[in-house]
Design a protein around this motif. Structure first.
Motif, short mmCIF file in Angstrom:
data_model
loop_
_atom_site.label_atom_id
_atom_site.label_comp_id
_atom_site.label_asym_id
_atom_site.label_seq_id
_atom_site.Cartn_x
_atom_site.Cartn_y
_atom_site.Cartn_z
N ARG A 144 0.23 2.09 5.78
CA ARG A 144 0.67 0.66 5.55
C ARG A 144 1.67 0.75 4.24
O ARG A 144 2.60 0.26 3.99
N PHE A 145 1.27 2.02 3.45
CA PHE A 145 1.97 2.19 2.10
C PHE A 145 3.32 2.77 2.60
O PHE A 145 4.34 2.38 1.76
N LEU A 147 4.87 2.32 5.39
CA LEU A 147 5.74 1.07 6.11
C LEU A 147 6.03 0.20 4.99
O LEU A 147 7.32 -0.24 5.13
N ALA A 148 5.50 0.00 3.80
CA ALA A 148 5.90 -0.86 2.60
C ALA A 148 7.23 -0.27 2.09
O ALA A 148 8.10 -0.91 1.76
N LEU A 150 9.36 1.73 3.62
CA LEU A 150 10.31 1.63 4.44
C LEU A 150 11.02 0.14 4.34
O LEU A 150 12.17 0.09 4.59
N SER A 151 10.08 -0.74 4.23
CA SER A 151 10.53 -2.19 4.25
C SER A 151 11.22 -2.44 2.70
O SER A 151 12.24 -3.15 2.89
N ALA A 159 10.56 -7.92 1.98
CA ALA A 159 9.55 -7.30 1.69
C ALA A 159 8.61 -8.24 0.99
O ALA A 159 7.44 -8.22 0.79
N ILE A 164 4.50 -7.91 -0.07
CA ILE A 164 4.58 -6.64 -0.59
C ILE A 164 5.23 -6.34 -2.20
O ILE A 164 6.26 -7.23 -2.19
N GLN A 165 4.47 -5.85 -2.87
CA GLN A 165 4.98 -5.80 -4.33
C GLN A 165 5.89 -4.67 -4.43
O GLN A 165 5.55 -3.39 -4.39
N SER A 169 5.16 -0.45 -4.59
CA SER A 169 5.33 0.73 -3.49
C SER A 169 6.43 1.74 -4.10
O SER A 169 6.03 2.88 -3.86
N ILE A 172 4.17 4.11 -6.18
CA ILE A 172 3.47 4.99 -5.46
C ILE A 172 4.14 6.00 -5.02
O ILE A 172 3.87 7.40 -4.95
N LEU A 176 3.70 9.97 -5.56
CA LEU A 176 3.62 10.95 -4.63
C LEU A 176 4.68 12.05 -4.59
O LEU A 176 4.26 13.32 -4.49
#
Lengths: 291, 258
Positions: A144-145, A147-148, A150-151, A159, A164-165, A169, A172, A176
Motif C-alpha cells: 500500500r505504501f 501504491l500511495a 504511485l498515486s 491522493a 493518503i498523507q 508518503s 517514506i 527508503l
C-alpha cells in the motif's frame, strides 16, 4: 580481485543505486539530483568507522545505512514540501553543501579524501546486496505504501482525498531511497578503499538518473538492467579513451530517441509472465503493472 | 460539540473570500443521514467551492463544518477523508497509468493497516490484508460492471466507465458522506439513467449520505430528497424539487422561463 570481478562488483553497486533512484523518481515522481550525496553519507560513515575504529565492515555498512536514513529524514522535512523542479533544485543544493563540508572537514580527510579503507567487498557480498535490495523494493512497490507513492506521483490532490498523507508518503520513499543509497555507499567504500568528495557530485547523481531513464523510469526491471547495461558499456568503452564520453552519450541519445520511455517502458519481469496460462488468467498481458 | 445523530453534515455560516471576491457567502445547511441532497445554481455560484471547503481542500474564511458531530473546519483534506468523507471531482482525477484494480486499491489505502516493516518484508499480515482488499475491490468492480476491466489501464477506459470508476473509488472505504461533483457531466442519456440507478443503489445498500452538484435537472429531480439552490455564493432557496422549481427567484436566476 580480478578485472572481471571488479567490473561485476561495480555493476552490482550501480544496480543498488539505481533501485534507490527508481523508488524516489520512478515510483514517487521526485527528481532527485542529490542521490549521490546519500551514497556519500553511507560511504563516508562506513569508511570513517572502518579506518578510525576498525569496526567490522558489516557494522560499518549498517551504520552507513542508518546515518543515511537520518540525514534524508532531516533534509526531507523542508525539501519534500517543495514541488517539481524546486525539489530538484533543493537536492542540487544539498549535494553541493555536503561536498563542501566533506572538502573542508579534516576528520573526513578533506579534499584528499578518506584513505586506507580495507578493500574487502567481494562479488558475493554484492550479489547479496542486489538480491535483498531488489526484493525489498519490489515488496515496497506492491504494498500500500508503494501504491500511495504511485498515486502521489500521478495525482497528488486526488491522493489526499483518499486519506493518503502525501508528505508522509514522500518522506517514506525518500528515506527508503536513501537507505538503499547508503548501502551502495558502504559497499563502494569497501570496494575502492578510498573516498573523495568529487566522487559524489551532482553530475554523478545525473548519471544515476540517466541509468534509470535508460532502462525505463517506471520499470523496476528497467532500473536493474539499465544500470547494468550502462555500467558494462562504460567499461567496454574504456579502450576508446578520449572518445568514451562521446560514444557513451551518443548511445544513450539514440536509445532515448528510439524508445522515449526507456528500454523497458513500463514492462516488469514477473514469474507469472513466463507462464502463458497464468498470464491469461491474471490479464497481465494487457496492462503494465508498474505505472 | 454537536452530538446529535440526526444530522450527518452541518454547515454553519460558511464563507470563503478570494481576495475581494466572496465565493461563498454565509452558507447554512444541514444534511440528514442517508439523504441525497442536490446543489444547483448557475456557473460561478460557488457550488464547487462549497465542496472544496467541506472536503478540506481549501480552508474557509469563516464558519463551521460538522461531520457526524465532529468539527472538521480547517482540517486538512486527508484528515477529513479519514473521518469518513469522500468526493469526486468535476474533471476526472483517476490515477492514470495505474490499472483499474490498482486505482481502487489505492483509494482503499486507509482500509489497510499493516506497517512499513510488513511491507518491506512481505509479511503474512500484508498478504492477508492485501488479499482481503483485492477481494473487496473486485466485488465492488463486479457490482458496478467494471470487473472485466480490472487489469486494464484506468485511462484506457471509455469516459463513462472512467466516471463510474471514480465513484467506485470514492465508496470503496464506505464513507459516511459522499460528495459528487457533476457526476452526469458528459454522459449520454443512457449512461445518465445508469448513474441515477447507481447512486440510488449506493444509498440503499451502503447507507451513505450523498451531496451532489449537478446541472442535469433530470438527475436532480430523479434522485434528490432535497435541493439547495445557490447564486453568487448565497443560498437562494432550499426544499424539495417540487418546491424549488416553482420558486420565482430560482426560475428568474437559474431555471429560466419556458
Amino acid at each position: 580481485m580480478s578485472f572481471y570481478e571488479s567490473v561485476f562488483v561495480n555493476v552490482g553497486i550501480m544496480i543498488i543505486i539505481a533501485q534507490g533512484v527508481y523508488v524516489i523518481t520512478g515510483l514517487t515522481g521526485l527528481f532527485s539530483l542529490g542521490q549521490s550525496s546519500f551514497v556519500a553519507v553511507g560511504a563516508y560513515t562506513a569508511g570513517f568507522l572502518a579506518t578510525r575504529f576498525e569496526m567490522h565492515p558489516l557494522l560499518c555498512i549498517l551504520a552507513g545505512i542508518v546515518v543515511s536514513i537520518l540525514v534524508s529524514f532531516i533534509i526531507g522535512i523542508p525539501s519534500l514540501r517543495l514541488r517539481h523542479v524546486y525539489f530538484s533544485l533543493a537536492t542540487i543544493a544539498y549535494c553541493y553543501a555536503l561536498q563542501a563540508i566533506l572538502t573542508v572537514s579534516e576528520t573526513f580527510g578533506g579534499s584528499i579524501g578518506l584513505v586506507g579503507v580495507p578493500v574487502v567487498t567481494r562479488w558475493w557480498h554484492v550479489v547479496l546486496g542486489v538480491v535483498a535490495t531488489v526484493w525489498i523494493v519490489r515488496n515496497f512497490k506492491l504494498s500500500r505504501f508503494g501504491l500511495a507513492c504511485l498515486s502521489v506521483r500521478t495525482d497528488e490532490l486526488a491522493a489526499r482525498t483518499y486519506g493518503i498523507q502525501t508528505f508522509v508518503s514522500k518522506q517514506i520513499a525518500f528515506s527508503l531511497a536513501s537507505a538503499i543509497s547508503g548501502l551502495a555507499g558502504g559497499l563502494l567504500a569497501f570496494n575502492l578503499g578510498y573516498l573523495s568528495p568529487d566522487m559524489f557530485t551532482v553530475p554523478v547523481s545525473s548519471e544515476y538518473l540517466i541509468m534509470v531513464f535508460f532502462g525505463g523510469l517506471y520499470s523496476q526491471t528497467g532500473a536493474v538492467l539499465g544500470a547494468a547495461a550502462l555500467t558494462v558499456l562504460m567499461e567496454l568503452l574504456r579502450t576508446t579513451a578520449a572518445w568514451r564520453m562521446i560514444a557513451y552519450s551518443t548511445i544513450i541519445l539514440i536509445i532515448i530517441l528510439v524508445r522515449p520511455n526507456g528500454l523497458f517502458g513500463t514492462w516488469e519481469f514477473s514469474l507469472d509472465s513466463l507462464n502463458p496460462r497464468r498470464r491469461a488468467k491474471h490479464g497481465l498481458a494487457k496492462g503494465g503493472e508498474g505505472v | 460539540m454537536n452530538t446529535s445523530t440526526d444530522t450527518m453534515l452541518e454547515v454553519k455560516d460558511l464563507s470563503k473570500q478570494f481576495g475581494g471576491l466572496v465565493a461563498v457567502d454565509h452558507m447554512c445547511f444541514s444534511v440528514d443521514p442517508q439523504q441525497i441532497v442536490g446543489i444547483i445554481g448557475p456557473n460561478g455560484a460557488g457550488k464547487t467551492t462549497v465542496f472544496n471547503l467541506i472536503s478540506g481542500i481549501i480552508p474557509p474564511t469563516s464558519g463551521k463544518i460538522l461531520l457526524d458531530g465532529n468539527c472538521i473546519t480547517s482540517q486538512s483534506c486527508h484528515q477529513v477523508a479519514m473521518l469518513g468523507m469522500r468526493r469526486t471531482f468535476q474533471e476526472i482525477h483517476l490515477f492514470r497509468g495505474l490499472t483499474v484494480l490498482q486505482n481502487v486499491k489505492s483509494a482503499a489505502y486507509r482500509q489497510m493497516d499493516y506497517s512499513l516493516v510488513d511491507a518491506l518484508l512481505w509479511s503474512r499480515r500484508l498478504r492477508s490484508e492485501e488479499r482481503a482488499i483485492t477481494e473487496l475491490a473486485m466485488e465492488l468492480l463486479d457490482r458496478f460492471d467494471l470487473a472485466g476491466t480490472a487489469h486494464e489501464r484506468a485511462d484506457s477506459l471509455p469516459y463513462g466507465m472512467q466516471k463510474r470508476l471514480e465513484i467506485v473509488k470514492a465508496i470503496v472505504s464506505s464513507p459516511k458522506v459522499l460528495l459528487l461533483d457533476e457526476p452526469a457531466a458528459g454522459l449520454n442519456p443512457g449512461e445518465t439513467i445508469e448513474l441515477m440507478e447507481l447512486i440510488h443503489k449506493i444509498r440503499e445498500e451502503m447507507d451513505m449520505t450523498i451531496l451532489i452538484i449537478e446541472h442535469s435537472m433530470e438527475v436532480i429531480e430523479g434522485i434528490c430528497d432535497n435541493v439547495i439552490v445557490m447564486n453568487f455564493g448565497k443560498k437562494l432557496a432550499e426544499g424539495s424539487w417540487e418546491e424549488v422549481q416553482t420558486n420565482e427567484e430560482v426560475i428568474r436566476c437559474y431555471l429560466g422561463v419556458d
